[in-house]
Design an enzyme around this catalytic site. Structure first.
Site, PDB file in Angstrom:
ATOM      1  N   ASP A 141       3.076  -4.891   4.161  1.00  0.00           N
ATOM      2  CA  ASP A 141       3.745  -4.261   4.091  1.00  0.00           C
ATOM      3  C   ASP A 141       4.858  -5.011   2.550  1.00  0.00           C
ATOM      4  O   ASP A 141       3.384  -5.391   1.482  1.00  0.00           O
ATOM      5  CB  ASP A 141       5.318  -5.596   4.324  1.00  0.00           C
ATOM      6  CG  ASP A 141       5.788  -5.246   5.785  1.00  0.00           C
ATOM      7  OD1 ASP A 141       6.575  -5.890   7.032  1.00  0.00           O
ATOM      8  OD2 ASP A 141       4.658  -4.814   6.705  1.00  0.00           O
ATOM      9  N   ASP A 197       6.482  -4.551   0.304  1.00  0.00           N
ATOM     10  CA  ASP A 197       7.874  -4.892   0.656  1.00  0.00           C
ATOM     11  C   ASP A 197       7.330  -6.402  -0.706  1.00  0.00           C
ATOM     12  O   ASP A 197       6.090  -7.117  -1.025  1.00  0.00           O
ATOM     13  CB  ASP A 197       8.686  -5.519   0.812  1.00  0.00           C
ATOM     14  CG  ASP A 197       8.626  -6.563   1.763  1.00  0.00           C
ATOM     15  OD1 ASP A 197       8.957  -5.874   3.131  1.00  0.00           O
ATOM     16  OD2 ASP A 197       6.998  -6.672   2.484  1.00  0.00           O
ATOM     17  N   GLU A 214       0.656  -9.005   9.223  1.00  0.00           N
ATOM     18  CA  GLU A 214       1.535  -9.369   8.673  1.00  0.00           C
ATOM     19  C   GLU A 214       2.312  -8.922   9.500  1.00  0.00           C
ATOM     20  O   GLU A 214       2.962  -8.003  10.025  1.00  0.00           O
ATOM     21  CB  GLU A 214       2.193  -9.498   7.517  1.00  0.00           C
ATOM     22  CG  GLU A 214       3.607  -9.273   7.028  1.00  0.00           C
ATOM     23  CD  GLU A 214       3.924  -9.134   6.188  1.00  0.00           C
ATOM     24  OE1 GLU A 214       5.816  -9.301   5.943  1.00  0.00           O
ATOM     25  OE2 GLU A 214       3.408  -7.941   5.379  1.00  0.00           O
ATOM     26  N   ASP A 236       8.120  -9.495   0.267  1.00  0.00           N
ATOM     27  CA  ASP A 236       7.443 -10.811   1.446  1.00  0.00           C
ATOM     28  C   ASP A 236       5.686 -10.446   1.425  1.00  0.00           C
ATOM     29  O   ASP A 236       4.774 -11.202   1.051  1.00  0.00           O
ATOM     30  CB  ASP A 236       8.205 -10.959   2.808  1.00  0.00           C
ATOM     31  CG  ASP A 236       9.535 -11.347   2.522  1.00  0.00           C
ATOM     32  OD1 ASP A 236       9.929 -11.912   1.427  1.00  0.00           O
ATOM     33  OD2 ASP A 236      10.627 -11.605   3.419  1.00  0.00           O
TER      34      ASP A 236
END
Ligand code: 0RA
Length: 648
Positions: free
Chosen positions: A511, A513, A438, A515
């Protein structure tokens, strides 16, 4: 004889006291006009006109006004007159001033005198005549009723004198017996321009008259001697005819209904054209609800259901045929949906979406019932409409087939490898890995940290993917997805062939997180829907970057979970407080760390994604794509298996 009308108190305390009050009252409007009328350019200028005219239109909606005249003179003075009840002029019991003065000088005073009807609320609508007054160099308002003429004048919103009242002469009564007339000169120290546009006004008033059946609006422009009068007996049916003036039509006569249901006045007209796009406009209390809402939802569902029922009943849809979809029945449709209700709720960012739940069922039942009858009574029109829907359905089916063949033929064949792919030197797929990373920055670290002999890196720009989250079919057009498909080299959809895969370990590295989770979900969905065998064959993995780095002197250990972090700390021979770093994204690790913790087969953790059967995967992903978080988490836990130390 002119008589000054004030309360006794107001007469005793001279004008100064109330002047100050008024100044304070309208001060915010002059300080921040944009907050009240949107802007101070030509749009804000026209907003003044809409504001004053809308007050008269409210009277028309309540059944008290038949004609509104709008006049622009050579000096850009606008005069709006109506034949309604006239703004009340009696003394307000608390404020001890004439109601007219309060309406003109106090913010949001208008609604307090509202005599029921369909008053609107919210947004920039109905900010009141006082806003126009505040933003005018001068303004004069005149009320005629019961043989009397009431008048008051203002400068920048402040009364020049008390309201006056006098008897009208016979001629005056004959000329203009009843109503409210407002003239103003917009303040050129506030507005960039005072040039009103005839066309803009004509368009607005035309629309207002379409939506307010019995209302006549006359527009007179002295600047270029132009004059237009709008009045439409057909209501929104005239609106539809007007919109279709330049279009080829399938129906001779528009469908039309006006009916009250559950205290909601529903007025709908539509007419099919030969075109392929729909043009459906919705209004609530004459306000253009550009984001639709419950009236639109109700209309759509009634239209789809009723046309399908009619087509089935008359054997125009055969047993083997599928129902028309919503898109099928809306192709080429021009429609106006106008509802009027007592307490409209406007929702969304721009307050342009109607929220009242009962409006859906009201619209649905009014349109459903009347359209059922109309189709029975107009068999020729009905036949043409169903034919039009059948063509739309056929086109839809054919397009699906074409798309399928393009994909099967391999739209992705023969494309050279994507530029952003950092390929590995190994050519044997069974020894090759592809990391889907990403973001470009994490992609950079991964490229530096990898073992280029067998590890390839494909950075994807996450945001782009995220935007397209809802529409799977759109993904094929997405440049990022095309890069992914070409990098894998095994085709897509029905033509996907595991044997052609260029890598046997495809690792999603995002990641830790929200997103990252989104993008991972999206990629998983994509693989399930378009490359099921890739998942079923166990080629798909999820990288597990560590969440924590625990440092104690020279001792450095990575933890992948919170309990693991605590365990590590417990096992350390602590001589001082250990330093704990929480990694929020891949970008926080340098390339060596990324290699060591996440990419190096000796020591990394990969989750292998597997599915029991392809059919249930799709269903699971429908749920995964929902907004609820719990099922998504659960999926990843139950369908993933820890694979440690894969031997290469
Ligand atoms: C509320 C009550 C009454 C009249 C109006 C509003 C009114 C407002 C405007 C704004 C422009 N033209 C208007 N005409 C009427 C009258 C209630 C009564 O006394 O009957």
């Amino acid at each position: 004889m002119t008589q000054q009308v004030t309360s006794e108190e107001a007469v005793q305390s001279n004008y100064n006291a109330s002047n100050i009050q008024v100044l304070e009252g309208l001060d915010p409007v002059r300080k921040r006009p944009g907050m009240y009328i949107g802007s101070t350019d030509y749009r804000g200028l026209h907003h003044l006109v809409w504001e004053i005219v809308d007050n008269s239109v409210d009277e028309a909606l309540a059944g008290y006004c038949t004609t509104i005249k709008v006049h622009v003179d050579k000096n850009n003075v606008v005069t709006v007159s109506d034949d309604a009840r006239g703004i009340p002029t009696d003394i307000h019991p608390q404020k001890l001033r004439p109601a007219l003065e309060i309406v003109m000088t106090v913010l949001h005073a208008g609604g307090k005198f509202g005599g029921g009807g369909y008053k609107v609320s919210g947004g920039l609508h109905g900010v009141g005549a006082s806003v126009v007054n505040a933003l005018s160099t001068w303004l004069r308002v005149q009320v005629r009723r019961d043989g009397k003429l009431y008048e008051q004048e203002y400068r920048r919103g402040i009364p020049v004198a008390d309201m006056t009242v006098r008897d009208m002469s016979e001629e005056e009564i004959a000329e203009y017996p009843r109503g409210t007339r407002t003239s103003w000169l917009a303040d050129d120290t506030i507005f960039d321009t005072l040039q009103y546009t005839f066309e803009a006004m004509a368009q607005r008033f035309r629309e207002t008259c379409f939506l307010t059946k019995a209302l006549k609006i006359q527009l007179v422009d002295d600047r270029n001697d132009r004059e237009l009068t709008f009045y439409f007996e057909g209501g929104v049916m005239s609106f539809v005819r007007h919109m279709n003036k330049t279009r080829g039509v399938v129906q001779q006569k528009p469908f039309y209904v006006q009916k009250k249901s559950d205290e909601v006045e529903v007025e709908v007209a539509f007419q099919y054209t030969e075109g392929y796009n729909d043009s459906i406009h919705t209004f609530a209390n004459n306000i253009n609800t550009v984001d639709g809402g419950t009236h639109l939802t109700g209309f759509r569902s009634a239209l789809t259901r009723t046309i399908n029922n009619y087509a089935r009943k008359n054997n125009l849809l055969k047993e083997k045929d599928e129902n028309f979809t919503g898109d099928d029945v809306r192709q080429g449709l021009t429609a106006i949906i106008s509802v009027k209700l007592a307490d409209p709720q406007f929702e969304g960012q721009t307050k342009a979406k109607l929220g009242n739940a009962n409006v859906k069922s009201a619209t649905e039942s009014v349109v459903g019932d009347s359209l059922t009858t109309w189709l029975e009574e107009n068999p020729n029109e009905a036949r043409r409409i169903v034919e039009k829907c059948s063509i739309a359905a056929r086109i839809r089916e054919q397009q699906a087939k074409i798309k399928d063949t393009i994909i099967r033929k391999g739209a992705f064949d023969g494309l050279s490898l994507p530029g952003k792919l950092a390929d590995c030197s190994e050519k044997d797929a069974s020894r090759s890995e592809l990391f889907i990373v990403e973001g470009d920055s994490a992609g950079g670290s991964a490229k530096q940290g990898r073992d280029r002999r067998f590890q390839a890196i494909l950075p994807l720009r996450g945001k782009i993917l995220n935007v397209e989250r809802a529409a799977m079919d759109k993904m094929l057009a997405n440049a990022e997805i095309r890069a992914l498909v070409t990098a894998l080299g095994a085709g897509i959809g029905d033509s996907f062939e595991v044997a052609k895969l260029r890598y046997h370990r495809i690792v999603i590295m995002t990641d830790a997180d929200v997103d990252g989770a989104h993008i991972r979900t999206l990629l998983l969905t994509f693989f399930f829907r378009n490359m099921k065998d890739l998942v079923a064959g166990g080629f798909l993995y999820i990288a597990q970057p560590p969440l924590y780095l625990v440092k104690h002197g020279k001792d450095r250990q990575y933890a992948y979970t919170e309990p693991q972090r605590d365990e590590i700390i417990k096992r350390m021979n602590l001589t001082k407080q250990p330093e704990v770093q929480r990694y929020k994204g891949l970008g926080e690790m340098n390339s060596d760390q990324l290699w060591e913790t996440t990419m190096n087969p000796q020591g990394r953790v990969l989750l292998q994604v597997s599915v029991e059967d392809a059919a249930s995967a799709d269903e699971t992903f429908g749920m995964l794509m929902g907004d609820e978080v719990p099922p998504r988490k659960q999926f990843i836990i139950t369908h993933s298996r820890n694979v440690k130390n894969l031997d290469i």
